[in-house]
Design an enzyme around this catalytic site. Structure first.
Site, short mmCIF file in Angstrom:
data_model
loop_
_atom_site.label_atom_id
_atom_site.label_comp_id
_atom_site.label_asym_id
_atom_site.label_seq_id
_atom_site.Cartn_x
_atom_site.Cartn_y
_atom_site.Cartn_z
N GLY A 1 0.69 -1.20 0.03
CA GLY A 1 -0.22 -0.03 -0.20
C GLY A 1 0.81 1.38 0.04
N GLU A 2 2.32 1.18 0.32
CA GLU A 2 2.98 2.42 0.09
C GLU A 2 3.06 2.87 -1.32
OE1 GLU A 2 6.71 2.00 2.06
OE2 GLU A 2 5.72 1.39 4.04
N LYS B 1 -32.37 20.63 8.57
CA LYS B 1 -31.96 19.26 8.89
C LYS B 1 -31.63 18.84 10.17
CE LYS B 1 -28.10 17.47 6.87
NZ LYS B 1 -27.12 17.46 5.66
N ARG C 1 -29.40 15.85 11.91
CA ARG C 1 -28.71 14.71 11.45
C ARG C 1 -28.54 13.94 12.73
NH1 ARG C 1 -25.73 12.48 7.91
NH2 ARG C 1 -25.60 14.63 6.26
N SER D 1 -22.91 12.75 -0.32
CA SER D 1 -21.91 11.77 -0.01
C SER D 1 -22.57 10.24 0.26
CB SER D 1 -21.49 12.08 1.41
OG SER D 1 -20.70 11.40 2.05
N GLY E 1 -25.77 10.06 0.40
CA GLY E 1 -27.00 10.34 -0.44
C GLY E 1 -28.29 10.36 0.41
N THR F 1 -29.38 12.69 2.89
CA THR F 1 -29.78 13.99 2.82
C THR F 1 -30.61 14.18 1.66
OG1 THR F 1 -27.96 14.78 4.18
CG2 THR F 1 -29.28 16.70 2.93
C1 R5P Z 1 -23.85 19.00 4.83
O1 R5P Z 1 -24.56 19.83 5.61
C2 R5P Z 1 -23.54 18.96 3.34
O2 R5P Z 1 -24.19 20.12 2.89
C3 R5P Z 1 -24.45 17.75 2.77
O3 R5P Z 1 -25.92 18.05 2.77
C4 R5P Z 1 -24.11 16.50 3.38
O4 R5P Z 1 -22.85 16.39 3.38
C5 R5P Z 1 -24.38 15.31 2.63
O5 R5P Z 1 -24.49 14.38 2.98
P1 R5P Z 1 -24.97 12.88 2.99
O6 R5P Z 1 -25.10 12.68 1.53
O7 R5P Z 1 -23.91 11.69 3.64
O8 R5P Z 1 -26.33 13.02 3.49
#
Ligand code: R5P
Length: 293
Positions: A38-39, A192, A194, A222, A224, A226
């Protein structure tokens, strides 16, 4: 900028070619060997000019940060006097405080590391929440934060002129405002909460969504979740369709399926992170920032 070399890694050849074309710089691929354990061994082109630009979008960042450490120190050894990092996606910006005692404040640690390695850092839509400027997070001589929101807005408006733009959380307000202003589009921002990596609650804004074509606009997809949760709520509230536009298409693991499973129709992103949803090119935006370093 004066004559400089653009260095890139083989997995970012598409963006590197676009950036070379837009900036007039000559792009050269850094030779990289990964050993069985992995290096990594890197070999930079020689001779190097005094000014060097390194392109590295920092999704899946951990190995890439080691690559940048090796590349930047080697470039200095080879005589580079001015180093610019172009990182369309800048990782580790979300952990900007210690939420519980003992947590690493990754934004400051990674930001300082990059500022030690590079004279200038250029990025796009960095996730700056509790700090107001990129310079606070990345204290390099020049820290340039660009936004792709107007480019995404142009694209969204072309595809769907009557779209209602919705940001899935309070932090997206900056991008929603910039994008909506561009084409005077109706817009709103959700709230939102989390609860975990893949658990979010979303509260819709006080905006009529029934029978509207909604486009969710955010900086990062990320996991998805959110976007998926926001889409579910919007469709339940009567939206006729929900599309998604993001700057950074991280879409980790099953994220794409999660977003599609929530009823999202079309998914659009910039090419700062290579992904099948890429449809908005950011090379001209990056190239114009390069003229200022
Ligand atoms: C966080 O506030 C960012 O703006 C994105 O809404 C967040 O990082 C999205 O993350 P994920 O897709 O994991 O919900």
């Amino acid at each position: 900028m004066q004559s400089a070399s653009l260095l890139y890694f083989d997995d970012e050849q598409a963006l590197a070619s676009q950036l070379a074309k837009a900036s007039g710089l000559t792009a050269t691929c850094v030779d990289r060997h990964v050993f069985p354990d992995g290096e990594i061994k890197l070999r930079l082109p020689t001779p190097l000019p005094r000014r060097v630009v390194v392109l590295r979008s920092l999704h899946d960042p951990n190995t890439k940060l080691v690559e940048l450490l090796l590349a930047a120190r080697t470039a200095r050894t080879l005589g580079a006097e001015h180093l610019t990092l172009v990182a369309p996606y800048l990782a580790y910006m979300r952990q900007d405080v210690a939420f519980t005692p003992g947590e690493a404040v990754s934004q400051q640690i990674i930001g300082r590391l990059l500022a030690e390695l590079f004279d200038a850092v250029i990025t796009v839509d960095p996730h700056l929440h509790r700090v107001s400027t990129l310079q606070e997070a990345v204290p390099a001589k020049q820290a340039i934060a660009l936004t792709a929101a107007p480019l995404l807005a142009d694209f969204v408006h072309q595809q769907c002129p009557d779209a209602l733009l919705i940001g899935p959380d309070e932090e997206s307000a900056q991008w929603i405002t910039a994008a909506a202003r561009q084409h005077r589009m109706d817009h709103g921002v959700c709230r939102k909460v989390r609860h975990g990596d893949r658990q979010v609650d979303i509260q819709l804004p006080d905006v009529a969504v029934a029978n509207r074509h909604v486009v969710l606009l955010d900086d990062i997809a990320s996991s998805g979740h959110t976007l998926a949760q926001a889409a579910r709520m919007l469709l339940q509230a009567g939206a006729s369709s929900v599309d998604v536009a993001v700057t950074h298409a991280l879409f980790s693991g099953d994220a794409l399926a999660v977003v599609r499973g929530a009823g999202v129709s079309r998914i659009w992103s910039t090419d700062g992170v290579a992904h099948e949803s890429n449809c908005v090119g950011i090379a001209p935006l990056l190239a114009s920032a390069l003229t200022t370093v």
